[in-house]
Design a protein around this motif. Structure first.
Motif, PDB file in Angstrom:
ATOM      1  N   VAL A   6       0.846  -1.209   0.000  1.00  0.00           N
ATOM      2  CA  VAL A   6       0.000   0.000   0.000  1.00  0.00           C
ATOM      3  C   VAL A   6       0.874   1.249   0.000  1.00  0.00           C
ATOM      4  CG1 VAL A   6      -1.567   1.378   1.422  1.00  0.00           C
ATOM      5  CG2 VAL A   6      -2.011  -1.054   1.098  1.00  0.00           C
ATOM      6  N   CYS A   7       1.879   1.256   0.845  1.00  0.00           N
ATOM      7  CA  CYS A   7       2.691   2.466   1.010  1.00  0.00           C
ATOM      8  C   CYS A   7       3.664   2.714  -0.133  1.00  0.00           C
ATOM      9  CB  CYS A   7       3.460   2.390   2.323  1.00  0.00           C
ATOM     10  SG  CYS A   7       2.402   2.520   3.773  1.00  0.00           S
ATOM     11  N   TYR A   8       4.190   1.642  -0.738  1.00  0.00           N
ATOM     12  CA  TYR A   8       5.278   1.841  -1.695  1.00  0.00           C
ATOM     13  C   TYR A   8       5.047   1.287  -3.094  1.00  0.00           C
ATOM     14  CZ  TYR A   8       7.528   3.145   2.586  1.00  0.00           C
ATOM     15  OH  TYR A   8       7.819   3.769   3.762  1.00  0.00           O
ATOM     16  N   ARG A   9       3.946   0.594  -3.325  1.00  0.00           N
ATOM     17  CA  ARG A   9       3.710   0.018  -4.656  1.00  0.00           C
ATOM     18  C   ARG A   9       2.359   0.409  -5.235  1.00  0.00           C
ATOM     19  NH1 ARG A   9       8.317   0.162  -4.294  1.00  0.00           N
ATOM     20  NH2 ARG A   9       9.707  -1.577  -3.920  1.00  0.00           N
ATOM     21  N   ALA A  10       1.798   1.499  -4.759  1.00  0.00           N
ATOM     22  CA  ALA A  10       0.529   2.000  -5.294  1.00  0.00           C
ATOM     23  C   ALA A  10       0.795   2.717  -6.615  1.00  0.00           C
ATOM     24  CB  ALA A  10      -0.123   2.955  -4.302  1.00  0.00           C
ATOM     25  N   PRO A  11      -0.191   2.755  -7.502  1.00  0.00           N
ATOM     26  CA  PRO A  11       0.007   3.407  -8.801  1.00  0.00           C
ATOM     27  C   PRO A  11       0.018   4.936  -8.735  1.00  0.00           C
ATOM     28  CG  PRO A  11      -2.184   2.460  -8.663  1.00  0.00           C
ATOM     29  CD  PRO A  11      -1.450   2.058  -7.426  1.00  0.00           C
ATOM     30  N   CYS A  12      -0.197   5.527  -7.577  1.00  0.00           N
ATOM     31  CA  CYS A  12      -0.199   6.988  -7.460  1.00  0.00           C
ATOM     32  C   CYS A  12       1.213   7.496  -7.133  1.00  0.00           C
ATOM     33  CB  CYS A  12      -1.196   7.437  -6.403  1.00  0.00           C
ATOM     34  SG  CYS A  12      -1.099   6.502  -4.889  1.00  0.00           S
ATOM     35  N   ALA A  13       1.394   8.798  -7.265  1.00  0.00           N
ATOM     36  CA  ALA A  13       2.719   9.398  -7.093  1.00  0.00           C
ATOM     37  C   ALA A  13       3.190   9.377  -5.641  1.00  0.00           C
ATOM     38  CB  ALA A  13       2.705  10.835  -7.608  1.00  0.00           C
ATOM     39  N   GLY A  14       2.274   9.494  -4.693  1.00  0.00           N
ATOM     40  CA  GLY A  14       2.649   9.566  -3.293  1.00  0.00           C
ATOM     41  C   GLY A  14       3.049   8.217  -2.722  1.00  0.00           C
ATOM     42  N   THR A  15       3.803   8.262  -1.636  1.00  0.00           N
ATOM     43  CA  THR A  15       4.161   7.038  -0.920  1.00  0.00           C
ATOM     44  C   THR A  15       3.836   7.219   0.558  1.00  0.00           C
ATOM     45  OG1 THR A  15       6.423   7.788  -0.532  1.00  0.00           O
ATOM     46  CG2 THR A  15       6.041   6.459  -2.506  1.00  0.00           C
ATOM     47  N   GLY A  16       3.833   6.123   1.255  1.00  0.00           N
ATOM     48  CA  GLY A  16       3.610   6.155   2.686  1.00  0.00           C
ATOM     49  C   GLY A  16       2.149   5.990   3.057  1.00  0.00           C
ATOM     50  N   PRO A  17       1.858   6.179   4.339  1.00  0.00           N
ATOM     51  CA  PRO A  17       0.503   5.977   4.852  1.00  0.00           C
ATOM     52  C   PRO A  17      -0.546   6.905   4.245  1.00  0.00           C
ATOM     53  CG  PRO A  17       2.085   6.034   6.653  1.00  0.00           C
ATOM     54  CD  PRO A  17       2.828   6.415   5.407  1.00  0.00           C
ATOM     55  N   THR A  18      -0.122   7.983   3.587  1.00  0.00           N
ATOM     56  CA  THR A  18      -1.109   8.861   2.949  1.00  0.00           C
ATOM     57  C   THR A  18      -1.890   8.129   1.865  1.00  0.00           C
ATOM     58  OG1 THR A  18       0.543   9.705   1.403  1.00  0.00           O
ATOM     59  CG2 THR A  18       0.164  10.991   3.408  1.00  0.00           C
ATOM     60  N   ASN A  19      -1.340   7.030   1.354  1.00  0.00           N
ATOM     61  CA  ASN A  19      -2.071   6.246   0.358  1.00  0.00           C
ATOM     62  C   ASN A  19      -3.343   5.636   0.950  1.00  0.00           C
ATOM     63  OD1 ASN A  19      -0.310   6.828  -1.693  1.00  0.00           O
ATOM     64  ND2 ASN A  19       0.871   4.958  -1.453  1.00  0.00           N
ATOM     65  N   ILE A  20      -3.323   5.320   2.238  1.00  0.00           N
ATOM     66  CA  ILE A  20      -4.528   4.799   2.894  1.00  0.00           C
ATOM     67  C   ILE A  20      -5.590   5.887   2.939  1.00  0.00           C
ATOM     68  CG2 ILE A  20      -5.469   3.849   5.049  1.00  0.00           C
ATOM     69  CD1 ILE A  20      -2.597   2.704   5.543  1.00  0.00           C
ATOM     70  N   VAL A  21      -5.166   7.099   3.305  1.00  0.00           N
ATOM     71  CA  VAL A  21      -6.095   8.234   3.335  1.00  0.00           C
ATOM     72  C   VAL A  21      -6.631   8.493   1.935  1.00  0.00           C
ATOM     73  CG1 VAL A  21      -6.321  10.694   3.852  1.00  0.00           C
ATOM     74  CG2 VAL A  21      -4.928   9.232   5.335  1.00  0.00           C
ATOM     75  N   ARG A  22      -5.757   8.441   0.938  1.00  0.00           N
ATOM     76  CA  ARG A  22      -6.165   8.646  -0.455  1.00  0.00           C
ATOM     77  C   ARG A  22      -7.245   7.630  -0.844  1.00  0.00           C
ATOM     78  NH1 ARG A  22      -1.519   8.899  -2.470  1.00  0.00           N
ATOM     79  NH2 ARG A  22      -1.496  11.107  -2.909  1.00  0.00           N
ATOM     80  N   PHE A  23      -7.033   6.377  -0.492  1.00  0.00           N
ATOM     81  CA  PHE A  23      -8.011   5.324  -0.798  1.00  0.00           C
ATOM     82  C   PHE A  23      -9.349   5.618  -0.124  1.00  0.00           C
ATOM     83  CE2 PHE A  23     -10.081   1.394   0.616  1.00  0.00           C
ATOM     84  CZ  PHE A  23     -10.395   0.826  -0.612  1.00  0.00           C
ATOM     85  N   LEU A  24      -9.323   6.026   1.135  1.00  0.00           N
ATOM     86  CA  LEU A  24     -10.564   6.309   1.858  1.00  0.00           C
ATOM     87  C   LEU A  24     -11.306   7.493   1.238  1.00  0.00           C
ATOM     88  CD1 LEU A  24      -9.336   5.776   5.526  1.00  0.00           C
ATOM     89  CD2 LEU A  24     -10.791   4.261   4.165  1.00  0.00           C
TER      90      LEU A  24
END
Length: 119
Positions: A72-90
């Motif tokens: 989730v934190c480092y292999r998501a297709p979006c530019a950001g990394t880290g726990p913010t990807n969880i917030v992005r998903f929500l």
């Protein structure tokens, strides 16, 4: 110790082994719609096994949850990394839920909410 504890541990270890190449591959891009629910399920299973006294299963499921959280934190297709990807998903999920309920198209709302999380 119950034999089922070892069976669940073995399944978790296999999952960890199969997920390791994805974590190591810097070009891998796994959608948040797959990885966040898998991470959450692993954490819920870990907690559930722990409350049942299945220590090995709980540790194995925690390992799976950790692997998925790294994805989730480092292999998501979006530019950001880290726990913010969880917030992005929500945020994106809430936007899609609103679209579904209201019947509106709302692509702009989801994009702007995602951009706000990225900032």
């Amino acid at each position: 110790m119950m034999w089922q504890d070892l069976v669940f541990l073995a399944g978790s270890v296999l999952s960890i082994v199969f997920l390791a190449p994805t974590v190591r591959d810097s070009a891998a891009r796994i959608p948040l719609g797959s990885s966040v629910p898998s991470m959450t399920i692993g954490a819920v299973y870990s907690f559930t096994y722990a409350t049942m006294g299945m220590t090995f299963s709980a540790l194995g499921a925690a390992g799976v949850a950790i692997m998925w959280s790294l994805i989730v934190c480092y292999r998501a297709p979006c530019a950001g990394t880290g726990p913010t990807n969880i917030v992005r998903f929500l945020v994106e999920s809430i936007g899609r839920g609103r679209q579904f309920v209201t019947g509106a198209r709302g692509d702009e709302h989801v994009s702007s909410a995602t951009e706000q999380v990225a900032d």
